[in-house]
Scaffold this motif. Structure first.
Motif, mmCIF file in Angstrom:
data_model
loop_
_atom_site.group_PDB
_atom_site.id
_atom_site.type_symbol
_atom_site.label_atom_id
_atom_site.label_comp_id
_atom_site.label_asym_id
_atom_site.label_seq_id
_atom_site.Cartn_x
_atom_site.Cartn_y
_atom_site.Cartn_z
ATOM 1 N N ALA A 133 0.811 -1.216 0.000
ATOM 2 C CA ALA A 133 0.000 0.000 0.000
ATOM 3 C C ALA A 133 0.847 1.270 0.000
ATOM 4 C CB ALA A 133 -0.938 0.001 1.213
ATOM 5 N N GLY A 134 2.175 1.111 0.073
ATOM 6 C CA GLY A 134 3.052 2.277 0.112
ATOM 7 C C GLY A 134 2.945 3.050 1.412
ATOM 8 N N LEU A 135 2.612 2.357 2.474
ATOM 9 C CA LEU A 135 2.437 3.006 3.771
ATOM 10 C C LEU A 135 3.577 2.653 4.712
ATOM 11 C CD1 LEU A 135 -1.366 2.220 4.293
ATOM 12 C CD2 LEU A 135 -0.344 4.389 3.565
ATOM 13 N N THR A 136 3.745 3.467 5.728
ATOM 14 C CA THR A 136 4.706 3.177 6.785
ATOM 15 C C THR A 136 3.950 3.150 8.109
ATOM 16 O OG1 THR A 136 5.232 5.516 7.070
ATOM 17 C CG2 THR A 136 6.634 4.249 5.571
ATOM 18 N N LEU A 137 4.619 2.664 9.124
ATOM 19 C CA LEU A 137 4.001 2.539 10.436
ATOM 20 C C LEU A 137 4.962 3.081 11.484
ATOM 21 C CD1 LEU A 137 1.734 1.309 12.256
ATOM 22 C CD2 LEU A 137 3.080 -0.788 12.278
ATOM 23 N N ALA A 138 4.451 3.892 12.365
ATOM 24 C CA ALA A 138 5.237 4.401 13.487
ATOM 25 C C ALA A 138 4.546 3.963 14.771
ATOM 26 C CB ALA A 138 5.320 5.925 13.439
ATOM 27 N N THR A 139 5.335 3.619 15.780
ATOM 28 C CA THR A 139 4.767 3.234 17.067
ATOM 29 C C THR A 139 5.394 4.071 18.166
ATOM 30 O OG1 THR A 139 6.419 1.510 17.505
ATOM 31 C CG2 THR A 139 4.460 0.841 16.288
ATOM 32 N N ALA A 140 4.633 4.318 19.201
ATOM 33 C CA ALA A 140 5.136 4.963 20.414
ATOM 34 C C ALA A 140 4.811 3.990 21.539
ATOM 35 C CB ALA A 140 4.455 6.306 20.633
ATOM 36 N N GLU A 141 5.847 3.409 22.133
ATOM 37 C CA GLU A 141 5.635 2.345 23.104
ATOM 38 C C GLU A 141 6.123 2.742 24.482
ATOM 39 O OE1 GLU A 141 6.254 -1.771 21.555
ATOM 40 O OE2 GLU A 141 7.387 -0.694 20.017
ATOM 41 N N SER A 142 5.410 2.266 25.466
ATOM 42 C CA SER A 142 5.806 2.466 26.842
ATOM 43 C C SER A 142 5.746 1.123 27.566
ATOM 44 C CB SER A 142 4.893 3.490 27.515
ATOM 45 O OG SER A 142 5.204 3.584 28.886
ATOM 46 N N CYS A 143 4.556 0.638 27.787
ATOM 47 C CA CYS A 143 4.372 -0.602 28.544
ATOM 48 C C CYS A 143 4.890 -1.838 27.821
ATOM 49 C CB CYS A 143 2.894 -0.796 28.893
ATOM 50 S SG CYS A 143 2.281 0.489 29.993
ATOM 51 N N THR A 144 5.008 -1.763 26.508
ATOM 52 C CA THR A 144 5.478 -2.920 25.745
ATOM 53 C C THR A 144 7.004 -2.987 25.687
ATOM 54 O OG1 THR A 144 5.354 -1.683 23.688
ATOM 55 C CG2 THR A 144 3.418 -3.004 24.304
ATOM 56 N N GLY A 145 7.673 -1.975 26.173
ATOM 57 C CA GLY A 145 9.136 -1.985 26.204
ATOM 58 C C GLY A 145 9.775 -2.048 24.833
ATOM 59 N N GLY A 146 9.090 -1.572 23.822
ATOM 60 C CA GLY A 146 9.655 -1.603 22.467
ATOM 61 C C GLY A 146 9.430 -2.916 21.752
ATOM 62 N N GLY A 147 8.654 -3.810 22.353
ATOM 63 C CA GLY A 147 8.432 -5.132 21.769
ATOM 64 C C GLY A 147 7.764 -5.094 20.405
ATOM 65 N N LEU A 148 6.798 -4.210 20.228
ATOM 66 C CA LEU A 148 6.111 -4.122 18.936
ATOM 67 C C LEU A 148 7.074 -3.635 17.866
ATOM 68 C CD1 LEU A 148 3.571 -4.326 17.226
ATOM 69 C CD2 LEU A 148 2.954 -2.027 17.985
ATOM 70 N N GLY A 149 7.843 -2.609 18.175
ATOM 71 C CA GLY A 149 8.830 -2.112 17.215
ATOM 72 C C GLY A 149 9.848 -3.179 16.852
ATOM 73 N N ALA A 150 10.310 -3.926 17.846
ATOM 74 C CA ALA A 150 11.275 -5.004 17.597
ATOM 75 C C ALA A 150 10.669 -6.075 16.696
ATOM 76 C CB ALA A 150 11.741 -5.609 18.921
ATOM 77 N N LEU A 151 9.436 -6.431 16.969
ATOM 78 C CA LEU A 151 8.756 -7.444 16.176
ATOM 79 C C LEU A 151 8.606 -6.985 14.729
ATOM 80 C CD1 LEU A 151 7.209 -10.176 16.274
ATOM 81 C CD2 LEU A 151 5.168 -8.857 16.794
ATOM 82 N N LEU A 152 8.183 -5.751 14.545
ATOM 83 C CA LEU A 152 7.958 -5.223 13.189
ATOM 84 C C LEU A 152 9.241 -5.057 12.389
ATOM 85 C CD1 LEU A 152 5.203 -2.593 14.011
ATOM 86 C CD2 LEU A 152 4.913 -4.678 12.655
#
Length: 160
Positions: A133-152
């Motif tokens: 789709a030509g899209l990007t994703l940004a996350t702002a994490e606190s309680c997840t400790g960066g886990g979502l960003g690491a996974l992605l």
């Protein structure tokens, strides 16, 4: 495989798929077992099982689907449904087309809770959909400790 997954390390997966599996297949004349994986979000395993009763009934009546086994795997946040073509009592085995013939019935039974027919993990499917789709994703994490960003960002080409 995601680094957050428990079990066999990524390096061993790579060795099994790239070296050990092909060598064993060649030595013993092994053929891959036809499978079809359906991915479900938003429902529990027992409910999914109940909703799929018409598909199970059809499998029991259709001689082309004899030997096809349905496996459930609850892997939060999704349920994986794997239809696996094993050898039937008559010595026959369903093929890829036979398994694909179940698609419409499974889609009808599961509706919008079925999000993919694919063997790829959720994170890979999301990443591919974003790239397509030509899209990007940004996350702002606190309680997840960066886990979502690491996974992605674990998959190759994720920075794209």
């Amino acid at each position: 495989m995601c680094s957050s997954d428990l079990g066999v390390p990524h390096e061993l997966d790579t060795m099994l798929e790239g070296q050990i599996g092909p060598r064993l297949a060649e030595r013993f004349g092994l053929q891959p077992t036809p499978r079809r994986v359906f991915r479900v979000l938003g429902d529990g395993e027992s409910s999914v099982s109940n909703r799929l009763k018409p598909v199970s009934k059809r499998m029991g009546k259709d001689p082309n689907l004899a030997g096809v086994m349905l496996h459930y795997r609850a892997h939060t946040p999704e349920i994986l449904l794997t239809f696996e073509a094993l050898e039937s009592e008559a010595g026959t085995r369903a093929g890829e087309e036979d398994l694909r013939s179940l698609d419409a019935d499974v889609i009808e039974c599961l509706g919008e809770d079925l999000y993919a027919i694919a063997d790829a993990p959720l994170v890979d499917l999301v990443s591919q959909a974003l790239r397509d789709a030509g899209l990007t994703l940004a996350t702002a994490e606190s309680c997840t400790g960066g886990g979502l960003g690491a996974l992605l960002t674990e998959g190759a080409g994720s920075s794209a």
